[in-house]
Design a protein around this motif. Structure first.
Motif, mmCIF file in Angstrom:
data_model
loop_
_atom_site.group_PDB
_atom_site.id
_atom_site.type_symbol
_atom_site.label_atom_id
_atom_site.label_comp_id
_atom_site.label_asym_id
_atom_site.label_seq_id
_atom_site.Cartn_x
_atom_site.Cartn_y
_atom_site.Cartn_z
ATOM 1 N N ASP A 1 -5.722 33.973 35.356
ATOM 2 C CA ASP A 1 -5.151 35.240 35.828
ATOM 3 C C ASP A 1 -6.097 35.990 36.762
ATOM 4 N N ASP A 2 -7.410 35.890 36.527
ATOM 5 C CA ASP A 2 -8.381 36.585 37.371
ATOM 6 C C ASP A 2 -8.487 35.956 38.756
ATOM 7 N N ASP A 3 -8.136 34.677 38.856
ATOM 8 C CA ASP A 3 -8.291 33.956 40.126
ATOM 9 C C ASP A 3 -7.008 33.905 40.950
ATOM 10 N N ILE A 4 -5.866 34.130 40.291
ATOM 11 C CA ILE A 4 -4.594 33.874 40.978
ATOM 12 C C ILE A 4 -4.361 34.803 42.169
ATOM 13 N N LYS A 5 -4.964 36.009 42.104
ATOM 14 C CA LYS A 5 -4.759 36.946 43.212
ATOM 15 C C LYS A 5 -5.540 36.569 44.462
ATOM 16 N N PHE A 6 -6.476 35.600 44.313
ATOM 17 C CA PHE A 6 -7.282 35.205 45.462
ATOM 18 C C PHE A 6 -6.802 33.915 46.128
ATOM 19 N N ILE A 7 -5.738 33.309 45.605
ATOM 20 C CA ILE A 7 -5.381 31.972 46.095
ATOM 21 C C ILE A 7 -4.908 31.978 47.538
ATOM 22 N N TRP A 8 -4.475 33.178 48.050
ATOM 23 C CA TRP A 8 -4.018 33.231 49.443
ATOM 24 C C TRP A 8 -5.170 33.446 50.429
ATOM 25 N N ASP A 9 -6.371 33.711 49.870
ATOM 26 C CA ASP A 9 -7.523 33.945 50.746
ATOM 27 C C ASP A 9 -7.970 32.649 51.405
ATOM 28 N N ARG A 10 -8.444 32.788 52.641
ATOM 29 C CA ARG A 10 -8.946 31.610 53.357
ATOM 30 C C ARG A 10 -10.208 31.075 52.664
ATOM 31 N N PHE A 11 -10.285 29.768 52.576
ATOM 32 C CA PHE A 11 -11.400 29.024 51.981
ATOM 33 C C PHE A 11 -11.519 29.231 50.480
ATOM 34 N N TYR A 12 -10.463 29.818 49.872
ATOM 35 C CA TYR A 12 -10.471 29.852 48.414
ATOM 36 C C TYR A 12 -9.892 28.523 47.936
ATOM 37 N N THR A 13 -10.770 27.599 47.654
ATOM 38 C CA THR A 13 -10.309 26.265 47.263
ATOM 39 C C THR A 13 -9.765 26.305 45.849
ATOM 40 N N VAL A 14 -8.663 25.592 45.661
ATOM 41 C CA VAL A 14 -7.990 25.613 44.366
ATOM 42 C C VAL A 14 -8.855 25.045 43.263
ATOM 43 N N ASP A 15 -9.894 24.266 43.620
ATOM 44 C CA ASP A 15 -10.728 23.699 42.557
ATOM 45 C C ASP A 15 -11.539 24.784 41.848
ATOM 46 N N LYS A 16 -11.613 25.987 42.447
ATOM 47 C CA LYS A 16 -12.273 27.076 41.742
ATOM 48 C C LYS A 16 -11.431 27.512 40.555
ATOM 49 N N ALA A 17 -10.136 27.365 40.709
ATOM 50 C CA ALA A 17 -9.239 27.759 39.624
ATOM 51 C C ALA A 17 -8.715 26.575 38.852
ATOM 52 N N ARG A 18 -8.584 25.433 39.527
ATOM 53 C CA ARG A 18 -8.054 24.226 38.877
ATOM 54 C C ARG A 18 -9.071 23.106 39.076
ATOM 55 N N SER A 19 -9.615 22.624 38.046
ATOM 56 C CA SER A 19 -10.697 21.631 38.115
ATOM 57 C C SER A 19 -10.151 20.268 38.452
ATOM 58 N N GLY A 20 -11.068 19.433 38.935
ATOM 59 C CA GLY A 20 -10.721 18.032 39.097
ATOM 60 C C GLY A 20 -10.519 17.591 40.508
ATOM 61 N N ASN A 21 -10.586 18.478 41.530
ATOM 62 C CA ASN A 21 -10.380 18.056 42.910
ATOM 63 C C ASN A 21 -11.268 18.868 43.810
ATOM 64 N N LYS A 22 -11.993 18.183 44.692
ATOM 65 C CA LYS A 22 -12.938 18.839 45.581
ATOM 66 C C LYS A 22 -12.633 18.526 47.039
ATOM 67 N N THR A 23 -11.464 18.035 47.326
ATOM 68 C CA THR A 23 -11.193 17.574 48.689
ATOM 69 C C THR A 23 -10.454 18.605 49.530
#
Length: 484
Positions: free
Chosen positions: A420-442
């Motif tokens: 919940d703390d990260d979901i508001k940042f997902i539209w920001d540029r360079f906010y990679t989803v792996d910060k919120a969802r583990s397992g992918n760095k590509t």
């Protein structure tokens, strides 16, 4: 220039309006008052002249007294009441008998004739002669002249007057009354206008002062002082403007911070693959990496180059979309067909990960107004993200539904979910989803920014719902285009 400032212009406008108003209304009233006073004076003199003429006509006053030049108290009283001189004209000879004032009577010894204009009006035209507001040299002032016919007693209706009564009435009383009215009218008007000027000056000064504060704040913003804020106590349009200014300053501050973060993140994202490439190449050149391992490291270098190319391309795409250079082209588009194309294109990835796709769309077309290429890019990013963060045997669900005049498109996965703390940042540029969802760095961290920008360009909405370890659902809307 004297009217360069807003304050001076507002005051000049007020003064111009007041002067124009007073000149028009005040001038009209002034002229009207003077005319009415003069007419009232004329009517009074005419009534008195008529009474005297009737007294001669019915025998109350003796004509012989006029002929003999006798002092007549009635005429002297009238002369006193109207501050006038009274003359009697013999219509046979056109000669003036005498000139009578309030305190004396002057008999004309010479043949002094009446003015032709007076004689023609009264004797020939049988009318009353009236002339007002002209200078009389004998009285040395402006007067109103009334000439009235005097008939013989019991004369026939068609008989001519034997004499003409001329009354030269002073207009001094009219001028005095007029001066009093002018003072009564103009003095309060001028005082009220001056009071209004003081009030307008005070109010406009407050307005201009606040405008200057806004102007100074704008100059600070222009120099990069995005922390500048303006606050006013009065709740009016200028306060609303200040609130809009503060919101703009806040947006600029966020945009500036976003720009700095973008530059910093871009530099970091570009530096990482370039550092890897440089290290591997130097290792192969200086012999640190043995020749038998060159191919393995060249494949890594190739992968980093592809990643770098993808990153640069994505950055350019986002820049074109945000700058408006990449215009959207709205057309009637089958959203179900677009989803099929994207799923087919990503089917290999889905199969390799062992993901279970659920495509809940109708075989019939569902038309929307949209830019098909842009919406295809949105679907590509959302479904590709869902694939990245969904494990084997988990489900990815894609569906469309029509509600009113909107088509809702849903992309849902059963992946790791987003905090919940990260979901508001997902539209920001360079906010990679792996910060919120583990397992992918590509990821590049720009895909969802592009998605949000494209949906905003369509004036539509996109929402996200997510629970940790339960999955994430993206839903966006498009305008329904009706049937075929």
């Amino acid at each position: 220039m004297i009217f360069k400032s807003l304050h001076a212009k507002l005051l000049a406008i007020y003064v111009g309006i007041v002067v124009g108003f007073l000149a028009c209304l005040g001038g009209t009233l002034t002229i009207s008052y003077r005319k009415n006073l003069t007419v009232m004076r004329e009517n009074s003199v005419v009534e008195c002249a008529e009474q005297i003429a009737n007294m001669y006509a019915d025998g109350s006053l003796a004509i012989v007294d006029l002929e003999n030049g006798q002092t007549i108290p009635v005429l002297m009283t009238m002369a006193k009441d109207f501050d006038a001189t009274i003359q009697i004209v013999n219509t046979t000879s056109k000669r003036l008998f005498f000139n009578m004032s309030a305190d004396k009577m002057t008999v004309y010894e010479t043949d002094l004739l009446v003015e032709e204009d007076i004689f023609n009006t009264v004797y020939n035209n049988e009318d009353i002669y009236i002339r007002s507001n002209y200078y009389n040299s004998e009285m040395d002032e402006n007067v109103s002249t009334i000439a009235y016919p005097i008939m013989y007693p019991n004369s026939a209706k068609d008989a001519k007057p034997w004499a003409i009564l001329i009354i030269n009435s002073s207009l001094a009383p009219v001028n005095e009354a007029f001066s009093h009215i002018v003072a009564t009218l103009w003095v309060p008007a001028i005082l009220v206008s001056l009071l209004g000027l003081v009030i307008v000056y005070t109010l406009t000064n407050k307005i201009v002062r606040r405008v200057k504060i806004l102007n100074n704040a704008t100059e600070k913003i222009a120099k990069g002082g995005f922390d500048t804020r303006v606050n006013f106590k009065e709740y009016d349009e200028i306060r609303q403007l200040a609130e809009g200014f503060n919101k703009m300053a806040e947006d600029l501050k966020i945009a500036d911070a976003s720009k700095r973060d973008f530059v910093s993140n871009a530099a970091h994202e570009l530096r990482s693959p370039m550092t890897s490439i440089n290290g591997f190449v130097e290792g192969m050149l200086d012999g640190t990496i043995p020749k038998e391992k060159h191919r393995m490291y060249l494949e890594i270098v190739s992968s980093e180059v592809k990643r770098l190319t993808k990153l640069v391309k994505t950055m350019l795409d986002l820049s074109r979309i945000e700058s408006g250079r990449d215009k959207i082209s709205m057309a009637k588009t089958d959203i179900n067909e677009l989803i099929r194309h994207v799923v087919i294109r990503l089917s290999q990835k889905i199969e390799l990960k062992g993901i279970i796709p659920e495509i809940n769309i109708s075989d019939e077309p569902l038309f929307v107004y949209a830019d098909s290429d842009k919406i295809e890019q949105v679907l590509q990013n959302l479904i590709d993200n869902a694939i990245k963060f969904t494990d084997k045997d988990q489900v990815i669900s894609i569906s469309t539904s029509l509600q009113g005049n909107k088509v809702y498109v849903s992309v849902k996965d059963e992946g790791a979910g987003i905090n919940d703390d990260d979901i508001k940042f997902i539209w920001d540029r360079f906010y990679t989803v792996d910060k919120a969802r583990s397992g992918n760095k590509t990821g590049t961290g720009l895909g969802l920014s592009i998605v949000k920008t494209i949906i905003d360009q369509h004036n539509e909405n996109i929402t996200v719902k997510s629970n940790l370890n339960q999955g994430t659902e993206f839903v966006f809307t498009l305008q329904y285009a009706g049937e075929i």
